[in-house]
Write an enzyme that holds these catalytic residues in place. Sequence first.
Site, mmCIF file in Angstrom:
data_model
loop_
_atom_site.group_PDB
_atom_site.id
_atom_site.type_symbol
_atom_site.label_atom_id
_atom_site.label_comp_id
_atom_site.label_asym_id
_atom_site.label_seq_id
_atom_site.Cartn_x
_atom_site.Cartn_y
_atom_site.Cartn_z
ATOM 1 N N GLY A 66 28.579 55.230 47.600
ATOM 2 C CA GLY A 66 28.509 55.957 46.344
ATOM 3 C C GLY A 66 27.790 57.278 46.552
ATOM 4 O O GLY A 66 27.003 57.422 47.494
ATOM 5 N N GLN B 160 22.957 64.654 43.977
ATOM 6 C CA GLN B 160 22.604 64.530 45.396
ATOM 7 C C GLN B 160 23.163 65.658 46.257
ATOM 8 O O GLN B 160 22.723 65.834 47.399
ATOM 9 C CB GLN B 160 23.106 63.191 45.948
ATOM 10 C CG GLN B 160 22.332 62.001 45.421
ATOM 11 C CD GLN B 160 22.904 60.725 45.980
ATOM 12 O OE1 GLN B 160 23.850 60.166 45.429
ATOM 13 N NE2 GLN B 160 22.370 60.268 47.089
ATOM 14 N N CYS C 52 19.756 54.749 50.114
ATOM 15 C CA CYS C 52 20.257 55.923 49.405
ATOM 16 C C CYS C 52 20.454 57.056 50.408
ATOM 17 O O CYS C 52 19.583 57.286 51.257
ATOM 18 C CB CYS C 52 19.254 56.335 48.334
ATOM 19 S SG CYS C 52 19.745 57.794 47.397
ATOM 20 N N LEU C 53 21.571 57.781 50.298
ATOM 21 C CA LEU C 53 21.830 58.888 51.232
ATOM 22 C C LEU C 53 20.780 59.989 51.093
ATOM 23 O O LEU C 53 20.552 60.748 52.037
ATOM 24 C CB LEU C 53 23.229 59.475 50.995
ATOM 25 C CG LEU C 53 24.412 58.557 51.319
ATOM 26 C CD1 LEU C 53 25.725 59.252 50.963
ATOM 27 C CD2 LEU C 53 24.398 58.125 52.771
ATOM 28 N N HIS D 155 23.051 52.230 40.565
ATOM 29 C CA HIS D 155 22.293 53.148 41.422
ATOM 30 C C HIS D 155 22.750 54.598 41.181
ATOM 31 O O HIS D 155 21.914 55.505 41.012
ATOM 32 C CB HIS D 155 22.512 52.730 42.884
ATOM 33 C CG HIS D 155 21.873 53.621 43.908
ATOM 34 N ND1 HIS D 155 20.923 53.176 44.796
ATOM 35 C CD2 HIS D 155 22.054 54.940 44.207
ATOM 36 C CE1 HIS D 155 20.546 54.179 45.574
ATOM 37 N NE2 HIS D 155 21.225 55.253 45.245
ATOM 38 N N GLU D 156 24.069 54.820 41.146
ATOM 39 C CA GLU D 156 24.578 56.199 41.007
ATOM 40 C C GLU D 156 24.324 56.750 39.606
ATOM 41 O O GLU D 156 24.000 57.933 39.453
ATOM 42 C CB GLU D 156 26.068 56.261 41.350
ATOM 43 C CG GLU D 156 26.429 55.830 42.772
ATOM 44 C CD GLU D 156 25.600 56.503 43.863
ATOM 45 O OE1 GLU D 156 25.133 57.640 43.667
ATOM 46 O OE2 GLU D 156 25.403 55.860 44.920
ATOM 47 N N HIS E 244 20.931 58.053 39.273
ATOM 48 C CA HIS E 244 20.756 59.414 39.814
ATOM 49 C C HIS E 244 20.985 60.478 38.734
ATOM 50 O O HIS E 244 20.335 61.526 38.742
ATOM 51 C CB HIS E 244 21.752 59.673 40.950
ATOM 52 C CG HIS E 244 21.274 59.224 42.306
ATOM 53 N ND1 HIS E 244 20.140 59.726 42.890
ATOM 54 C CD2 HIS E 244 21.800 58.343 43.203
ATOM 55 C CE1 HIS E 244 19.979 59.164 44.098
ATOM 56 N NE2 HIS E 244 20.972 58.319 44.303
HETATM 57 NI NI NI Z 1 21.315 57.179 46.002
#
Ligand code: NI
Length: 187
Positions: A45, A50, A88-89, A130-131, A134
């Site tokens: 995701g 991000q 998380c990226l 999670h997304e 963000h």
């Molecule tokens: Ni993340």
Amino acid sequence: MALLDVIKYGHPTLRQMAEPYKPGEIDGGFVQDMIETMRTEDGVGLSAPQVNVSKRFIVVTDSENLYTLVNPEIIAHSESTITDTEGCLSIPGLQASVTRWEKVIVRAFDVDGEKKEISVRGLLSRVFQHEIDHLNGVLYLDRADISTLTWINGGEDHYTPTTLEEVQREYKKLYHAERRELFFETV
Ligand code: NI
């Protein structure tokens, strides 16, 4: 298409409330760039904040499906929860346990402006939560059991942080040496 830079923990955009898209406003090239960036980074995701775009757009994938969702919101969730490991990226190298609703129903628009409702469970439910977090400036570390923090990079200077302060010191060193203002906390 282009790969987008994924900003890291401590960058102010990760703590902003993202703005909704107006109908027809989202750019098709940006959507493709988001998908390509998520795949290249081996993510399941990715949210627009991000890549330093403070707008309400996410891409989510599993082995069978690819979701590209504009202005997504959770409209219902199960009582039951599941606790599992998350990463998380934007917070590379770290994992921790997070408790999430087992099932959610998400309302969103697709990139053509069509309204849709998606019911997901398990891993997809986790990734959607999670997304969407963000988009509200919330990171999984805010919800994580900090006692489960694990630094997964290993290597020569293998190091396991035990407090958020240690994690933040490490991210400042790794990614934000030049940045004067940091935003580790929820704003
Ligand atoms: Ni993340």
